[in-house]
Write a protein that holds these residues in place. Structure first.
Motif, PDB file in Angstrom:
ATOM      1  N   UNK A 645       0.855  -1.180   0.000  1.00  0.00           N
ATOM      2  CA  UNK A 645       0.000   0.000   0.000  1.00  0.00           C
ATOM      3  C   UNK A 645       0.893   1.233   0.000  1.00  0.00           C
ATOM      4  N   UNK A 646       0.320   2.344  -0.413  1.00  0.00           N
ATOM      5  CA  UNK A 646       1.046   3.608  -0.385  1.00  0.00           C
ATOM      6  C   UNK A 646       0.366   4.595   0.553  1.00  0.00           C
ATOM      7  N   UNK A 647      -0.945   4.734   0.437  1.00  0.00           N
ATOM      8  CA  UNK A 647      -1.708   5.606   1.327  1.00  0.00           C
ATOM      9  C   UNK A 647      -2.805   4.762   1.954  1.00  0.00           C
ATOM     10  N   UNK A 648      -2.778   4.621   3.257  1.00  0.00           N
ATOM     11  CA  UNK A 648      -3.655   3.670   3.940  1.00  0.00           C
ATOM     12  C   UNK A 648      -5.123   3.915   3.616  1.00  0.00           C
ATOM     13  N   UNK A 649      -5.565   5.163   3.666  1.00  0.00           N
ATOM     14  CA  UNK A 649      -6.987   5.468   3.532  1.00  0.00           C
ATOM     15  C   UNK A 649      -7.452   5.544   2.082  1.00  0.00           C
ATOM     16  N   UNK A 650      -6.543   5.416   1.146  1.00  0.00           N
ATOM     17  CA  UNK A 650      -6.909   5.503  -0.269  1.00  0.00           C
ATOM     18  C   UNK A 650      -6.849   4.109  -0.883  1.00  0.00           C
ATOM     19  N   UNK A 651      -8.022   3.526  -1.104  1.00  0.00           N
ATOM     20  CA  UNK A 651      -8.093   2.140  -1.545  1.00  0.00           C
ATOM     21  C   UNK A 651      -7.368   1.914  -2.866  1.00  0.00           C
ATOM     22  N   UNK A 652      -7.355   2.901  -3.714  1.00  0.00           N
ATOM     23  CA  UNK A 652      -6.725   2.738  -5.019  1.00  0.00           C
ATOM     24  C   UNK A 652      -5.212   2.672  -4.965  1.00  0.00           C
ATOM     25  N   UNK A 653      -4.621   2.896  -3.799  1.00  0.00           N
ATOM     26  CA  UNK A 653      -3.155   2.861  -3.687  1.00  0.00           C
ATOM     27  C   UNK A 653      -2.657   1.593  -2.997  1.00  0.00           C
ATOM     28  N   UNK A 654      -3.528   0.614  -2.795  1.00  0.00           N
ATOM     29  CA  UNK A 654      -3.090  -0.572  -2.070  1.00  0.00           C
ATOM     30  C   UNK A 654      -3.509  -1.841  -2.797  1.00  0.00           C
ATOM     31  N   UNK A 655      -2.852  -2.922  -2.434  1.00  0.00           N
ATOM     32  CA  UNK A 655      -3.132  -4.211  -3.049  1.00  0.00           C
ATOM     33  C   UNK A 655      -4.520  -4.714  -2.687  1.00  0.00           C
ATOM     34  N   UNK A 656      -4.964  -4.422  -1.522  1.00  0.00           N
ATOM     35  CA  UNK A 656      -6.244  -4.916  -1.036  1.00  0.00           C
ATOM     36  C   UNK A 656      -6.069  -5.588   0.304  1.00  0.00           C
ATOM     37  N   UNK A 657      -7.164  -6.026   0.885  1.00  0.00           N
ATOM     38  CA  UNK A 657      -7.144  -6.601   2.223  1.00  0.00           C
ATOM     39  C   UNK A 657      -7.731  -8.009   2.169  1.00  0.00           C
ATOM     40  N   UNK A 658      -7.000  -8.937   2.759  1.00  0.00           N
ATOM     41  CA  UNK A 658      -7.483 -10.313   2.863  1.00  0.00           C
ATOM     42  C   UNK A 658      -8.549 -10.369   3.943  1.00  0.00           C
ATOM     43  N   UNK A 659      -9.736 -10.838   3.586  1.00  0.00           N
ATOM     44  CA  UNK A 659     -10.839 -10.967   4.533  1.00  0.00           C
ATOM     45  C   UNK A 659     -11.167 -12.447   4.716  1.00  0.00           C
ATOM     46  N   UNK A 660     -12.074 -12.779   5.647  1.00  0.00           N
ATOM     47  CA  UNK A 660     -12.331 -14.196   5.922  1.00  0.00           C
ATOM     48  C   UNK A 660     -12.622 -15.018   4.671  1.00  0.00           C
ATOM     49  N   UNK A 661     -11.873 -16.124   4.499  1.00  0.00           N
ATOM     50  CA  UNK A 661     -12.006 -16.985   3.326  1.00  0.00           C
ATOM     51  C   UNK A 661     -13.155 -17.975   3.506  1.00  0.00           C
ATOM     52  N   UNK A 662     -13.716 -18.365   2.390  1.00  0.00           N
ATOM     53  CA  UNK A 662     -14.799 -19.337   2.451  1.00  0.00           C
ATOM     54  C   UNK A 662     -14.277 -20.722   2.830  1.00  0.00           C
ATOM     55  N   UNK A 663     -13.129 -21.088   2.308  1.00  0.00           N
ATOM     56  CA  UNK A 663     -12.583 -22.419   2.565  1.00  0.00           C
ATOM     57  C   UNK A 663     -11.163 -22.282   3.082  1.00  0.00           C
ATOM     58  N   UNK A 664     -11.029 -22.019   4.355  1.00  0.00           N
ATOM     59  CA  UNK A 664      -9.725 -21.776   4.941  1.00  0.00           C
ATOM     60  C   UNK A 664      -8.857 -23.034   4.932  1.00  0.00           C
ATOM     61  N   UNK A 665      -9.468 -24.188   4.824  1.00  0.00           N
ATOM     62  CA  UNK A 665      -8.707 -25.434   4.872  1.00  0.00           C
ATOM     63  C   UNK A 665      -8.122 -25.819   3.520  1.00  0.00           C
ATOM     64  N   UNK A 666      -8.465 -25.094   2.495  1.00  0.00           N
ATOM     65  CA  UNK A 666      -7.905 -25.341   1.164  1.00  0.00           C
ATOM     66  C   UNK A 666      -6.673 -24.463   0.990  1.00  0.00           C
ATOM     67  N   UNK A 667      -5.482 -25.050   0.834  1.00  0.00           N
ATOM     68  CA  UNK A 667      -4.260 -24.233   0.721  1.00  0.00           C
ATOM     69  C   UNK A 667      -4.301 -23.235  -0.432  1.00  0.00           C
ATOM     70  N   UNK A 668      -5.087 -23.516  -1.441  1.00  0.00           N
ATOM     71  CA  UNK A 668      -5.144 -22.599  -2.586  1.00  0.00           C
ATOM     72  C   UNK A 668      -5.849 -21.294  -2.249  1.00  0.00           C
ATOM     73  N   UNK A 669      -6.500 -21.218  -1.066  1.00  0.00           N
ATOM     74  CA  UNK A 669      -7.149 -19.967  -0.673  1.00  0.00           C
ATOM     75  C   UNK A 669      -6.151 -18.950  -0.128  1.00  0.00           C
ATOM     76  N   UNK A 670      -4.903 -19.397   0.099  1.00  0.00           N
ATOM     77  CA  UNK A 670      -3.889 -18.486   0.635  1.00  0.00           C
ATOM     78  C   UNK A 670      -3.479 -17.455  -0.409  1.00  0.00           C
TER      79      UNK A 670
END
Length: 965
Positions: A645-670
């Motif tokens: 990220x570059x500017x915390x409050x500006x969504x367009x300047x960051x990669x994004x945020x990992x939120x709760x996954x649907x299938x946490x037990x599947x390694x491909x969700x990482x």
């Protein structure tokens, strides 16, 4: 001859003319009765009530006229310096006996005194400062004597922007009262008072005092255009004679009549009110101007009423007086007032010191325009990240506006994206007062470490006197309290701090703190023993240096010579080396009178030793002369976010945020950070000036157990992801355990996510079910990739210790570890290393409530880890906002500070941010060598050159004298 007829009057009978008719006598008698008997009795009968009414109206008129007089009173301008006989209104006879501090090296709020002094405190006031003498003569048995032994003493620090006491540590939704935000009041709440939110039990006050901050201005938050009235406090709880939790006894002006107390207004412009209320800056400006106009209208009514009332009283015009105070009129009679506008009117009348949260030049200019239109008194612009761009604009107002700012904190929103680490120097050179403040509320803004900001400013060019003034006398003056606090001179409140080292040095810590002449820290603590172990002393009274600054032409010439050289580079004047090299020892220190020489050729260090050993030819080699050279390995920082990220409050300047996954037990969700990193930005610039050549960055997550896979990136050498900018694709698999994994918090409730117990169970299942599998989780379970768990609470860490015992192959690493020192013995026994971000941790959340406060209140967490044998590294960045890039240039200073507290050597301090990181995460050794001018373990070191080592001969100069501004 006929006789003339006489006039009528001549024809009246003399007898009739002298007689009164009966009806006339009756009328006369009646008049006499009315005048002397009846009417007086009737008048006497009604005059008492009439008199009472008249007196009541006159009383109302006098009350109004008193308000007229009060409305024109400007807060008293006190004599500076005050009289040595001045009384401290907070002092009571039960509090303390006289105290003498002997042999002190005093900074008095203006400058350092040339010779040691003795300081006498009595009745809460400094009563005398005299030259130090071998003895202090005959003293009363009541006098307490403290020998400073030459240590530095300063006035108590003054923080003019804090939110402690209005909200508490640990933080709770129930105690968060900083911003009045609701539909009813909207963005204009000048009528509210932070006084009504104060909690006289907030333990943060004691923590803050332990950092030498004795007075703070407690402000409402910055959500609103007008946020409400602020109040100054002394940071000592239960200070009254009864030892109770009484808010009034916290107040700096306790003991003064209310009309004599200063008033302060908190305002905000720019992004905050714009975001909270979905206005534009145009809308914010209109809202404010309309509020001011309402205030002016009421002032006009007040002034008109005052003139009319004074005239009516002077003339004794009861009819006019009756109209002026008649409560049945449309204006309700009496002096015109409206409680909701009281603070606004006081602002317009110059009775309130206005403190404005404001960052950018356009917002400064807009507020100055409003000030010119409505003539209120701006005391300070707060935060003011871009004030360095327009010092003359601010100075030209003639208002002597203070810039209350941060030294390092930045990048969290657009208006904080263009800071200058030399802002203090620039503003001071233009004659603009500079103060450093905390904005205390979370760990990253812990007011305990206020002086660290001033020390950083000094290293970037702010003279030492001005740097210390920026945390003492300048904020005191801005608060109109410089007749009481901010100075250590006769007549001032006896708020003093005795430091273990020069107050602008790394890790300078109070040994003793006085507030109103009384010790402010818990008496049971041996403060000095808490700072560093008895068998190790690395602090000194030596004044720190400023960073070496090369002007543009000098830098261009220097770097052109270094980068374009095809000859050997010969560095002379090296005082210490901490690199691992076959030619040198791991740490070489030849002493202050000797220098080393280092020769770099074809990507290799070919010699590092004495000048006699490293012979060179100045006519053939490119010689780089240093005055106080230091050679270190490139540092490796573990960050929360650099490159994502570059500017915390500006969504367009960051990669994004990992939120709760649907299938946490599947390694491909990482999520893999290597797929999203950008290798440039202002955080990278700060990394370079701090000698950080490599960082490890995991994905950014919120409310989820699985964070993802971190990557290792280079900060130097102008690398990209295509040519070596990623030095280690997959560093570690990261999980989060604790409140941060429970889900997104909104209004105090978790709206998504799992329990902490569920997260622990899921982590166990992932490790148990994937052992031996050819997958990400399988590698983690088999110990082929480190498992880094972000955790802070001691009970969560205990659960991880149990996991390690059951799954011994897992290379488990704990990151953050605020309460890890409380289970340090168990961590050492389990062989779990720690990436420690909490050597200056704070109990800002419930799950961190038992974090060690650190010296002088307790041992440091780092010291406990060392004593118990835990392998650890130091990293910067907290657990809430992704703020690491703003502070990454301080990585080595933080390690130096932690090492001081832990009793570690300089060599071991360097390892905390280099080899220890490599060992814990299984990284290859760094191939960068950083040559410093100045001591990098103290403020003032500057990176001169970064060399890339390569046995194939392709190495070279990767950076030359990096700068950020």
């Amino acid at each position: 001859m006929e006789k003339a007829t006489p006039p009528l009057s001549a024809r009246r009978s003399p007898r009739r003319a002298g007689r009164m008719p009966l009806f006339g006598l009756t009328l006369f008698t009646a008049l006499l009765y009315l005048q002397f008997l009846y009417l007086p009795s009737r008048l006497l009968e009604t005059s008492q009530s009439q008199l009472n009414l008249s007196e009541h109206r006159l009383q109302l008129l006098d009350q109004g006229l008193n308000q007229c007089a009060s409305s024109r009173l400007i807060p008293a301008q006190h004599a500076v310096p005050p009289s040595p006989q001045r009384a401290n209104p907070r002092w009571s006879k039960e509090q303390s006996s006289p105290t003498i501090i002997n042999n002190a090296t005093l900074f008095d709020g203006a400058s350092f005194m040339k010779e040691p002094v003795n300081i006498l405190m009595d009745r809460g006031v400094i009563t005398a400062i005299t030259p130090a003498a071998p003895g202090v003569g005959e003293l009363s048995e009541r006098v307490t004597v403290l020998d400073a032994a030459g240590r530095y003493v300063t006035p108590g620090l003054v923080d003019m922007h804090s939110h402690h006491i209005s909200s508490t540590w640990p933080g709770f939704e129930a105690t968060e009262d900083t911003n009045e935000v609701n539909d009813e009041t909207g963005p204009l709440t000048p009528q509210v008072r932070v006084l009504d939110t104060m909690k006289a039990y907030d333990p943060a006050a004691t923590l803050i005092a332990s950092g030498g901050v004795t007075a703070s201005l407690i402000l409402p938050g910055s959500a609103n255009i007008m946020g409400g009235e602020a109040y100054p406090v002394k940071n000592v709880l239960r200070s009254g004679p009864r030892g109770e939790e009484v808010v009034e006894e916290l107040l700096l002006e306790h003991g003064l009549p209310f009309p004599e107390r200063q008033r302060y207004m908190k305002m905000a412009c720019g992004e905050n009110p714009k975001r909270v209320y979905d206005h534009t800056r145009m809308g914010n400006a209109w809202k404010f101007r309309n509020q001011m106009a309402k205030g002016k209208d009421l002032i006009a009514k007040q002034d008109a009423w005052c003139l009319s009332a004074a005239a009516a009283k002077e003339a004794g015009d009861m009819a006019s007086i009756s109209k002026l105070v008649d409560p049945t009129t449309a204006d309700k009679g009496g002096y015109p007032e409206e409680l909701a506008l009281d603070s606004t009117i006081a602002m317009l009348r110059g009775q309130v010191n206005v403190n404005i949260h404001c960052y950018e030049p356009e917002d400064f200019e807009d507020m100055l325009r409003h000030n010119e239109e409505f003539n209120f008194s701006i005391a300070a612009f707060h935060h003011a990240i871009e004030a360095w761009k327009v010092p003359e604009l601010i100075k030209s107002t003639g208002l002597n506006i203070t810039i209350a700012t941060f030294q390092d904190f930045a990048f969290y929103k657009h208006e904080a994206y263009n800071p200058s680490l030399r802002a203090g120097k620039i503003l001071a050179e233009h004659g603009v007062p500079v103060a450093y403040k905390s904005d205390h509320g979370e760990e990253a803004t812990n007011a305990k470490y206020l002086l660290f900001q001033a020390a950083g400013a000094h290293s970037f060019g702010l003279p030492a006197d001005l740097a210390l003034q920026a945390a003492t006398s300048v904020p005191a003056h801005s608060m109109r309290q410089d007749h009481r606090i901010g100075f250590a001179k006769p007549g001032y409140d006896a708020d003093l701090v005795v430091w273990d080292a020069h107050p602008l040095s790394v890790g300078a810590t109070p040994v003793t703190v006085f507030v109103d002449g009384k010790p402010a820290l818990p008496e049971s603590k041996d403060a000095e023993a808490m700072i560093i172990p008895d068998n190790f002393k690395r602090s000194s009274n030596k004044a720190p240096q400023m960073r070496t600054i090369l002007e543009d032409e000098q830098r261009t010439e220097f770097c052109s010579k270094v980068k374009s050289s095809t000859n050997r580079l010969v560095f002379t004047g090296i005082k210490k080396s901490f690199i691992e090299h076959s030619i040198s020892t791991e740490s070489t220190d030849l002493g202050p009178a000797e220098n080393m020489t280092m020769i770099f050729s074809s990507g290799k260090i070919t010699c590092l030793g004495s000048p006699e050993d490293c012979i060179h030819d100045a006519s053939l080699d490119t010689v780089v002369p240093l005055e106080n050279g230091h050679v270190l390995p490139g540092l490796t920082a573990v960050t929360q976010d650099l490159g994502l990220f570059e500017i915390v409050a500006e969504d367009g300047t960051r990669d994004g945020i990992v939120t709760p996954q649907r299938d946490i037990f599947n390694p491909s969700s990482a999520v893999y950070a290597k797929y999203g990193v950008h290798l440039d930005g202002k955080g990278f610039q700060r990394a370079r000036i701090g000698g950080v050549t490599r960082t490890v960055t995991p994905p950014i997550s919120l409310g989820t157990l699985l964070r993802g896979v971190s990557t290792g990136i280079k900060t130097t050498g102008n690398k990209t992801i295509l040519n070596g900018g990623i030095f280690h694709d997959d560093v570690a698999l990261h999980f989060v355990v604790g409140q941060g994994a429970r889900g997104v918090q909104e209004l105090g409730a978790t709206i998504s996510g799992s329990t902490i117990s569920g997260a622990i169970g899921n982590l166990r299942r992932i490790l148990a079910e994937n052992k031996g599998k050819d997958s990400l989780y399988g590698k983690a379970s088999d110990g082929k990739i480190p498992v880094v768990v972000h955790a802070v609470n001691k009970y969560d860490i205990m659960q991880l210790i149990k996991i390690k015992k059951e799954y011994a192959d897992v290379k488990l690493v704990i990151m953050h570890g605020h309460e890890a020192p409380l289970v340090a013995k168990e961590l050492a026994e389990a062989g779990i290393p720690l990436i420690f971000t909490a050597h200056r941790g704070a109990p800002d959340a419930w799950e961190k409530k038992d974090v060690l406060p650190g010296p002088p209140l307790s041992k440091s967490g780092a010291r406990v880890l060392v004593e118990e044998g835990v392998k650890f590294a130091i990293a910067v960045g907290g657990t809430s906002l992704p703020l690491g890039p703003a502070f990454i240039h301080n990585t080595l200073l933080e390690a130096s500070w932690a090492a001081k507290y832990a009793g570690l050597s300089e060599k071991e301090a360097v390892k905390l941010v280099s080899r220890n990181v490599e060992d814990i995460l299984g990284l290859e050794r760094t191939k960068e060598v950083v040559v410093w001018e100045g001591d990098p373990l103290e403020f003032g070191g500057s990176v001169a050159v970064v060399l890339g080592l390569d046995e194939s001969g392709r190495g070279g100069v990767e950076e030359c004298w990096p700068e950020v501004d």
